[in-house]
Design a protein around this motif. Sequence first.
Motif, PDB file in Angstrom:
ATOM      1  N   ILE A  99      33.672 -50.312 -17.432  1.00 58.89           N
ATOM      2  CA  ILE A  99      33.270 -49.070 -18.107  1.00 58.89           C
ATOM      3  C   ILE A  99      33.980 -48.964 -19.451  1.00 58.89           C
ATOM      4  N   ILE A 100      35.270 -49.265 -19.465  1.00 60.33           N
ATOM      5  CA  ILE A 100      36.029 -49.180 -20.713  1.00 60.33           C
ATOM      6  C   ILE A 100      35.505 -50.184 -21.731  1.00 60.33           C
ATOM      7  N   ARG A 101      35.106 -51.356 -21.260  1.00 60.12           N
ATOM      8  CA  ARG A 101      34.554 -52.343 -22.204  1.00 60.12           C
ATOM      9  C   ARG A 101      33.281 -51.822 -22.853  1.00 60.12           C
ATOM     10  N   PHE A 102      32.496 -51.066 -22.129  1.00 58.72           N
ATOM     11  CA  PHE A 102      31.311 -50.445 -22.716  1.00 58.72           C
ATOM     12  C   PHE A 102      31.704 -49.410 -23.766  1.00 58.72           C
ATOM     13  N   MET A 113      39.940 -43.675 -22.606  1.00 58.71           N
ATOM     14  CA  MET A 113      41.244 -43.191 -22.159  1.00 58.71           C
ATOM     15  C   MET A 113      41.103 -42.346 -20.896  1.00 58.71           C
ATOM     16  N   LYS A 114      40.024 -41.609 -20.788  1.00 56.01           N
ATOM     17  CA  LYS A 114      39.787 -40.802 -19.580  1.00 56.01           C
ATOM     18  C   LYS A 114      39.635 -41.708 -18.361  1.00 56.01           C
ATOM     19  N   ALA A 133      40.806 -54.152 -22.366  1.00 54.63           N
ATOM     20  CA  ALA A 133      39.576 -53.384 -22.589  1.00 54.63           C
ATOM     21  C   ALA A 133      39.872 -52.117 -23.376  1.00 54.63           C
ATOM     22  N   LEU A 134      40.976 -51.460 -23.031  1.00 49.24           N
ATOM     23  CA  LEU A 134      41.343 -50.223 -23.724  1.00 49.24           C
ATOM     24  C   LEU A 134      41.749 -50.502 -25.175  1.00 49.24           C
ATOM     25  N   ILE A 135      42.464 -51.590 -25.386  1.00 48.02           N
ATOM     26  CA  ILE A 135      42.825 -51.983 -26.753  1.00 48.02           C
ATOM     27  C   ILE A 135      41.573 -52.227 -27.587  1.00 48.02           C
ATOM     28  N   ASP A 136      40.599 -52.921 -27.003  1.00 44.05           N
ATOM     29  CA  ASP A 136      39.335 -53.165 -27.719  1.00 44.05           C
ATOM     30  C   ASP A 136      38.652 -51.858 -28.092  1.00 44.05           C
ATOM     31  N   THR A 149      50.364 -49.359 -29.663  1.00 45.43           N
ATOM     32  CA  THR A 149      51.133 -48.680 -28.617  1.00 45.43           C
ATOM     33  C   THR A 149      50.834 -49.288 -27.245  1.00 45.43           C
ATOM     34  N   LEU A 150      49.579 -49.543 -26.996  1.00 46.07           N
ATOM     35  CA  LEU A 150      49.188 -50.158 -25.723  1.00 46.07           C
ATOM     36  C   LEU A 150      49.795 -51.553 -25.583  1.00 46.07           C
ATOM     37  N   TYR A 151      49.758 -52.318 -26.675  1.00 40.63           N
ATOM     38  CA  TYR A 151      50.344 -53.660 -26.647  1.00 40.63           C
ATOM     39  C   TYR A 151      51.834 -53.586 -26.286  1.00 40.63           C
ATOM     40  N   GLU A 152      52.542 -52.660 -26.915  1.00 46.65           N
ATOM     41  CA  GLU A 152      53.978 -52.514 -26.634  1.00 46.65           C
ATOM     42  C   GLU A 152      54.217 -52.085 -25.194  1.00 46.65           C
TER      43      GLU A 152
END
Length: 406
Positions: A99-102, A113-114, A133-136, A149-152
Amino acid sequence: MAIAAARRRLWRGLSTAAAVGVEGDTGTLLSRLFAEPEYRVKATMEEASSSSASGAFWEALAAALLRAASPAKAHLILEWKLEKLVKEGIHDCEPYSLIIRFCRETKNAAFAMKVFQCVEELGIQLNTGIFNALIDAFLSVGDLLAATTLYETMEDIEDCKPNSATYDAFISAFSRLGSGHAMMSWYLAAKDAGFTPSIKAFESLITGFVKLNRLDDAEAVFEEMICFEIKPNFSILEAKLELLSRRKDPNRVKIFMELVRDGNHELSEATVERLTRLCLYEDKIDELDQLLSLVQGMHLGSLIKLHCGVIRFYANADRLSDMEHAIFRMLDNGIIFAHSEDVEAVICSYFRHKDFDRLDLFLSRIQSMYKLTQSTYDILISGYQRFNLHGRLDSAIKDMREAGFV
């Protein structure tokens, strides 16, 4: 908790935008979704899910709606799927990641994020895939701070360490943004982390540096890719051709076609046309013949232009034997002239050599496949008049009238 702290930072300043795509069709259900109002989308999906043997049918529908410029309905499908996963208590991370990738396609980082928050609340074990997926999703809306921030955060979680795809995402994002220093920094960071560079990373770097006109950097990265024994894909090949062209390399066509041949790549029609123009402009007939051998069975439009380019080259050079060989090769492959200019170049070459018998043979060979134009008849009549070929002149005038030209 590291995740909670990261989430609080990520929620600040989020903005969303829907992606617009192209056509798509997945059958009756898709047509129904197009026709129905938005408030019926979730109900329709629920009805369809109860009768579908496959739980993955929603993916094709969401993708098709995105391609067909219906992001609102695609987003409703994503909402429906999330609600269904939560209701059923699904504890597998992968469907949430999907879903996040979409969300990257819909450019809806807030919803991504939700979904991530739902995964946390359900106590699902997080992994590298869902972070990627979230980073993308954040990179798709240009939120570099959130993505970083996500990477860290990933670096501090044992089962969620950054992988090669994580670095590729940042390299690709900075390539699109035109930041050569940043994309190279992420590339070096990936290598320092022990990852072998991927073809995706090399594509982002090479195309990015060519766009920035940093040709030495693009060449250096290309050579490094070859050292890793990675064969270039088509996007990299096109960037390489652009690099060679900007440098006015006299062997650019030869080098490029060697790369194509070694990688068994299929050239696009636009690239074939560009190569044809380069060969004709630089009088590289050998490369034209090599190009012709590479594109057999490919785009008909490109093949016609390429064949005619070879014929026109020989016609303008008055190399009749080579010209005729090229003509017969084209006709034997079931390809006929598309433009009168090419036919007229052949006719003019015969006239310059005063080889009227071979001209007759040429016209006889194409008469059942190609209809002469007014301008072509004008050239024939003018030539026959100049050389006092009265019999051929009368025949040409007769044929022209029968063809409907005055």
